[in-house]
Write a protein that holds these residues in place. Structure first.
Motif, PDB file in Angstrom:
ATOM      1  N   SER A  13       1.044  -1.226  -0.138  1.00  0.00           N
ATOM      2  CA  SER A  13       0.052  -0.081  -0.024  1.00  0.00           C
ATOM      3  C   SER A  13       0.747   1.269   0.178  1.00  0.00           C
ATOM      4  N   ARG A  14       1.934   1.400   0.891  1.00  0.00           N
ATOM      5  CA  ARG A  14       2.715   2.500   0.878  1.00  0.00           C
ATOM      6  C   ARG A  14       3.370   2.693  -0.339  1.00  0.00           C
ATOM      7  N   ILE A  15       4.048   1.508  -0.935  1.00  0.00           N
ATOM      8  CA  ILE A  15       4.785   1.384  -2.479  1.00  0.00           C
ATOM      9  C   ILE A  15       3.924   2.155  -3.356  1.00  0.00           C
ATOM     10  N   ARG A  16       2.771   1.761  -3.389  1.00  0.00           N
ATOM     11  CA  ARG A  16       1.832   2.374  -4.497  1.00  0.00           C
ATOM     12  C   ARG A  16       1.921   3.568  -4.339  1.00  0.00           C
ATOM     13  N   GLU A  17       1.936   4.320  -3.292  1.00  0.00           N
ATOM     14  CA  GLU A  17       1.802   5.761  -3.347  1.00  0.00           C
ATOM     15  C   GLU A  17       3.303   6.441  -3.805  1.00  0.00           C
TER      16      GLU A  17
ATOM     17  N   MET B 160      11.016   1.541  -9.270  1.00  0.00           N
ATOM     18  CA  MET B 160      11.319   0.549  -8.364  1.00  0.00           C
ATOM     19  C   MET B 160       9.736   0.197  -7.834  1.00  0.00           C
ATOM     20  N   ALA B 161       8.916   1.248  -7.777  1.00  0.00           N
ATOM     21  CA  ALA B 161       7.604   0.984  -7.248  1.00  0.00           C
ATOM     22  C   ALA B 161       6.836   0.232  -8.375  1.00  0.00           C
ATOM     23  N   GLU B 162       6.828   0.769  -9.630  1.00  0.00           N
ATOM     24  CA  GLU B 162       6.340  -0.111 -10.642  1.00  0.00           C
ATOM     25  C   GLU B 162       6.497  -1.543 -10.914  1.00  0.00           C
ATOM     26  N   PHE B 163       7.863  -1.801 -10.480  1.00  0.00           N
ATOM     27  CA  PHE B 163       8.388  -3.188 -10.459  1.00  0.00           C
ATOM     28  C   PHE B 163       7.838  -4.064  -9.352  1.00  0.00           C
ATOM     29  N   VAL B 164       7.687  -3.468  -8.336  1.00  0.00           N
ATOM     30  CA  VAL B 164       7.076  -4.129  -7.022  1.00  0.00           C
ATOM     31  C   VAL B 164       5.837  -4.311  -7.455  1.00  0.00           C
TER      32      VAL B 164
ATOM     33  N   LEU C 126      12.562  -3.508   2.711  1.00  0.00           N
ATOM     34  CA  LEU C 126      13.914  -2.891   2.562  1.00  0.00           C
ATOM     35  C   LEU C 126      13.668  -1.531   1.436  1.00  0.00           C
ATOM     36  N   LEU C 127      12.999  -1.663   0.412  1.00  0.00           N
ATOM     37  CA  LEU C 127      12.880  -0.644  -0.649  1.00  0.00           C
ATOM     38  C   LEU C 127      12.160   0.520   0.265  1.00  0.00           C
ATOM     39  N   LEU C 128      11.100   0.346   0.948  1.00  0.00           N
ATOM     40  CA  LEU C 128      10.630   1.665   1.783  1.00  0.00           C
ATOM     41  C   LEU C 128      11.715   2.090   2.824  1.00  0.00           C
ATOM     42  N   GLU C 129      12.333   1.331   3.340  1.00  0.00           N
ATOM     43  CA  GLU C 129      13.271   1.976   4.431  1.00  0.00           C
ATOM     44  C   GLU C 129      14.315   2.796   3.745  1.00  0.00           C
ATOM     45  N   VAL C 130      14.856   2.501   2.633  1.00  0.00           N
ATOM     46  CA  VAL C 130      15.904   3.301   1.754  1.00  0.00           C
ATOM     47  C   VAL C 130      15.157   4.327   1.320  1.00  0.00           C
ATOM     48  N   TYR C 131      13.720   4.343   0.856  1.00  0.00           N
ATOM     49  CA  TYR C 131      13.077   5.435   0.204  1.00  0.00           C
ATOM     50  C   TYR C 131      12.743   6.396   1.321  1.00  0.00           C
ATOM     51  N   GLN C 132      12.696   6.003   2.598  1.00  0.00           N
ATOM     52  CA  GLN C 132      12.330   6.872   3.778  1.00  0.00           C
ATOM     53  C   GLN C 132      13.521   7.823   4.016  1.00  0.00           C
ATOM     54  N   SER C 133      14.616   7.057   3.801  1.00  0.00           N
ATOM     55  CA  SER C 133      16.018   7.795   4.182  1.00  0.00           C
ATOM     56  C   SER C 133      15.944   9.000   3.242  1.00  0.00           C
ATOM     57  N   PHE C 134      15.735   8.691   1.742  1.00  0.00           N
ATOM     58  CA  PHE C 134      15.908   9.849   0.912  1.00  0.00           C
ATOM     59  C   PHE C 134      14.767  11.020   1.167  1.00  0.00           C
ATOM     60  N   VAL C 135      13.580  10.590   1.710  1.00  0.00           N
ATOM     61  CA  VAL C 135      12.459  11.525   2.080  1.00  0.00           C
ATOM     62  C   VAL C 135      12.957  12.375   3.213  1.00  0.00           C
ATOM     63  N   CYS C 136      13.458  11.692   4.217  1.00  0.00           N
ATOM     64  CA  CYS C 136      14.215  12.514   5.464  1.00  0.00           C
ATOM     65  C   CYS C 136      15.121  13.292   4.944  1.00  0.00           C
ATOM     66  N   ALA C 137      15.955  12.904   3.904  1.00  0.00           N
ATOM     67  CA  ALA C 137      17.063  13.839   3.531  1.00  0.00           C
ATOM     68  C   ALA C 137      16.519  15.046   2.831  1.00  0.00           C
ATOM     69  N   ALA C 138      15.633  14.822   2.090  1.00  0.00           N
ATOM     70  CA  ALA C 138      14.881  15.798   1.186  1.00  0.00           C
ATOM     71  C   ALA C 138      14.160  16.917   2.171  1.00  0.00           C
ATOM     72  N   GLN C 139      13.399  16.334   3.240  1.00  0.00           N
ATOM     73  CA  GLN C 139      12.956  17.225   3.968  1.00  0.00           C
ATOM     74  C   GLN C 139      13.830  18.424   4.535  1.00  0.00           C
ATOM     75  N   GLU C 140      15.163  17.881   4.849  1.00  0.00           N
ATOM     76  CA  GLU C 140      16.340  18.558   5.504  1.00  0.00           C
ATOM     77  C   GLU C 140      16.844  19.423   4.383  1.00  0.00           C
ATOM     78  N   HIS C 141      16.412  19.332   3.231  1.00  0.00           N
ATOM     79  CA  HIS C 141      17.372  19.946   1.879  1.00  0.00           C
ATOM     80  C   HIS C 141      18.911  19.621   1.827  1.00  0.00           C
ATOM     81  N   ALA C 142      18.932  18.147   2.009  1.00  0.00           N
ATOM     82  CA  ALA C 142      20.198  17.585   2.061  1.00  0.00           C
ATOM     83  C   ALA C 142      20.076  16.130   1.093  1.00  0.00           C
ATOM     84  N   GLU C 143      21.254  15.761   0.928  1.00  0.00           N
ATOM     85  CA  GLU C 143      21.452  14.440   0.167  1.00  0.00           C
ATOM     86  C   GLU C 143      21.648  13.405   1.310  1.00  0.00           C
ATOM     87  N   PRO C 144      20.871  12.197   0.679  1.00  0.00           N
ATOM     88  CA  PRO C 144      21.365  10.982   1.630  1.00  0.00           C
ATOM     89  C   PRO C 144      22.455  10.804   1.881  1.00  0.00           C
ATOM     90  N   GLU C 145      23.145  10.227   3.027  1.00  0.00           N
ATOM     91  CA  GLU C 145      24.243   9.733   3.103  1.00  0.00           C
ATOM     92  C   GLU C 145      24.572   8.302   2.624  1.00  0.00           C
TER      93      GLU C 145
END
Length: 688
Positions: free
Chosen positions: A16-20, A38-42, A131-150
């Motif tokens: 459900s989350r990946i579809r968003e 990646m979402a389309e593949f899932v 695993l995909l969602l955990e990685v995606y969330q790290s990018f979301v958090c970085a974007a909210q802080e206007h930063a690149e994921p580490e």
């Protein structure tokens, strides 16, 4: 809540989350494109699971099955790979070096959902979706802080993913290997209508014209021919126990490994093994980081959609491998084998059908692909040795055996059917004829202390191989008389030479090993160990050395010479020349077409204490060398977990002679022909 309900809930929540994701624009444009794909593949994986679960898979037409199969693998096929995130070159060009390499690995891991969907394994799919969602969330958090994921944050995610799930994944593979409670492939093989080639698409593997053509060809063959092919393999398996004095009656399972398309032969093999009291098990070749991806497949599989893809990802462990993770792997392996120790004791070993005939593969070494550091290479080698030692505690080498046979696939050429018939003939050559000729060769070799091997023409081989001293030549021998049991077809005598005094240069103008080409391969030995090496695959000597160290030495700084053998199957040599298929022969057949040298462990690895005898009653005593002899004091130094045969073809061989301790010299082969009296029939094989 029951386990099945918990898994279903995790699966549904993750999906459900990946579809968003495709509707969100939180990340930068390049990252958004990646995560949308990646979402389309899932989503395609979820649709595939539904297609299997509701039975549509078995009702679909051949055309629909082929279309779906193509869609599953289209993104990594050679014609589309240049623009696939599975390709580290493309991922790095789009996402940057560290992020691109990490996300390319992630896509490769997501692709292991394909077999999971066909096996209706929601747990495996859910883990990768999370695993995909955990990685995606790290990018979301970085974007909210206007930063690149580490990159380090991504490394930590992957590290704990592997650490947390390694034991469960290894247990699943072990269950299948030992026959604990899974029979996915066996049901397809034994219950399908094999005349309806739609069954090939039920496995979830990539299906090419090779698999379809092989199955169609076998369907046209008479039952007695199929039975002969199967009997050759299963009898070889049984005889392998018999000639080594092992008790097959205490075994209950045999792992059948093969390439799809050979189901008609495999079905007969299963019936044969059933009559022996052995249950056939089937495990799939690795598709994820847990089983490892490599060009050479281990397990049942379909066609390889892109060998470059596997080559690009074979060292993905470099992203996160460290000492703690290596320790976790070792702990997991021991835990699983301890849990299944009763079943492990009943496992007899593998029965393998190899296929060959595809176009030779010359890989491209990419700077963007993950590469183990020197420290990681040493750690990987050490960890592999520790894991092998644990496995041998539960699946003891001195108690199990194997057999292996090979057949061509249609891609070998327009004369496929003729070649197939000739390979069947090679695989069923006169056992007794070769046994008697090879005994003549062994009798000559046992007179000597050293074997000389020299090339001719462009081949610069100049090797001296030191043999063990026989305490009682009347009852002992250095060489095994190998006919058609564990190693089909017939045609070699082999030994484990002494390392001290073994030296020189091994040179082959062109050879294919484990699916990879080596041009002008040169290996230098001193006291039995590789001290230098090179080839002409690449423009840079450094790149050539790295290629050999990675793929032939398997990251070891040096390897010993584990085996020296003389191939005697001149018929196989002649057939290869007749059809021009030398480059496509598997090592199983190629090693019988000239003398060969094996890098790594001896042929008797973990079986040194098993007493073996040749048909003439003499005991084979050359079962170890100075390295494997360390097993009683430090087993970590005794074995290397690899054994790679390198063959010098007859037409590159100028001399093979044996020297006695008193200076006498006996020629066995000169200028590509057998000159030892009693071997005349082998020269007639050159005209086969």
């Amino acid at each position: 809540m029951r386990r099945e309900e918990l898994i279903a809930e995790r699966y549904d929540l993750a999906l459900s989350r990946i579809r968003e994701i495709p509707n969100e624009s939180i990340c930068g444009e390049a990252y958004r494109e990646y995560f949308t794909q990646m979402a389309e593949f899932v989503k395609m994986m979820d649709q595939t699971l539904a297609f299997v679960e509701d039975g549509s898979l078995f009702r679909a037409s051949m055309e629909e099955l082929q279309e779906r199969n193509h869609l599953l693998y289209a993104d990594i096929l050679p014609e589309q790979y240049d623009k696939s995130y599975a390709n580290p070159d493309y991922a790095v060009s789009r996402l940057g070096e560290s992020i691109g390499r990490a996300l390319s690995f992630l896509y490769g891991e997501l692709r292991s959902m394909i077999p999971a969907a066909y096996e209706k394994n929601r747990a495996s799919m859910a883990v990768r979706m999370e695993l995909l969602l955990e990685v995606y969330q790290s990018f979301v958090c970085a974007a909210q802080e206007h930063a690149e994921p580490e990159a380090e944050a991504l490394r930590q995610i992957f590290y704990w993913y592997v650490s947390d799930y390694y034991e469960a994944e290894f247990e699943e593979k072990t269950e299948v290997l030992l026959g604990a409670d899974r029979d996915f492939a066996r049901r397809i093989i034994m219950e399908s209508d094999l005349s309806d080639l739609r069954y090939l698409y039920y496995f979830g593997e990539y299906i090419s014209e090779n698999e379809l053509g092989t199955a169609a060809h076998l369907n046209e063959m008479p039952a007695e021919e199929i039975r002969k092919m199967a009997d050759t393999c299963t009898e070889g398996y049984r005889i392998g126990f018999e000639v080594t004095g092992k008790d097959i009656s205490i075994k209950e399972t045999v792992a059948v490994r093969y390439f799809l398309g050979f189901e008609r032969v495999v079905r007969q093999m299963v019936d044969n093994f059933d009559r022996m009291g052995l249950q056939s098990t089937f495990y799939r070749a690795g598709a994820s980081i847990f089983q490892g991806r490599n060009v050479s497949k281990n397990g049942y599989c379909g066609a390889n959609p892109n060998r470059q893809y596997d080559y690009d990802h074979k060292e993905d462990w470099a992203l996160f491998l460290d000492g703690a993770l290596a320790g976790r792997r070792l702990e997991a392996v021991r835990n699983v084998f301890e849990k299944y120790k009763e079943l492990a004791a009943l496992y007899g070993g593998p029965a393998v059908i190899e296929s060959f005939g595809e176009e030779p593969f010359v890989p491209v070494t990419k700077k963007t692909a993950c590469r183990l550091s020197e420290k990681q290479q040493k750690l990987s080698v050490e960890n592999a040795g520790q894991i092998a030692a644990v496995q041998n505690e539960y699946i003891r080498g001195e108690e199990h055996s194997f057999t292996i046979i090979a057949f061509p696939v249609p891609q070998i050429g327009e004369r496929y059917r003729e070649i197939f018939d000739d390979i069947v003939r090679i695989n069923t050559l006169d056992y007794m004829l070769y046994r008697n000729i090879q005994q003549t060769i062994i009798d000559c070799l046992d007179k000597g202390s050293t074997v000389l091997v020299k090339g001719m023409g462009e081949n610069a081989t100049d090797m001296k191989v030191q043999l063990h001293r026989l305490e009682d030549p009347r009852t002992q021998t250095n060489f095994e008389n190998c006919v058609a049991d564990v190693n089909i077809p017939v045609g070699e005598v082999f030994t484990s030479p002494l390392l001290a005094g073994t030296e020189g240069t091994l040179h082959v103008t062109r050879v294919f090993l484990s699916g990879l080409e080596y041009r002008d391969l040169r290996i230098v030995f001193r006291d039995g160990f590789v001290t230098d090496y090179g080839c002409n695959n690449f423009a840079s000597p450094e790149e050539n050395r790295r290629y050999i160290k990675d793929n032939l030495l398997f990251h070891h700084d040096r390897l010993p010479l584990g085996e020296f053998a003389i191939g005697t199957n001149t018929t196989a040599f002649a057939v290869a020349r007749k059809y021009g298929i030398e480059a496509k022969l598997p090592i199983l057949i190629a090693e019988k077409t000239g003398p060969h040298f094996a890098l790594g462990d001896t042929c008797y690895s973990h079986e040194e204490e098993v007493r073996s005898f040749n048909p003439d009653g003499k005991e084979i005593v050359a079962k170890e060398n100075e390295v494997s002899a360390l097993r009683d004091t430090d087993v970590s130094k005794a074995y290397f977990q690899c054994h790679t045969d390198i063959t010098i073809p007859y037409d590159e061989l100028g001399e093979l002679s044996v020297l006695t301790s008193t200076g006498e010299k006996y020629a066995i082969i000169q200028n590509g022909q057998f000159v030892l009296p009693g071997c005349e029939e082998l020269n007639r094989g050159f005209m086969a």
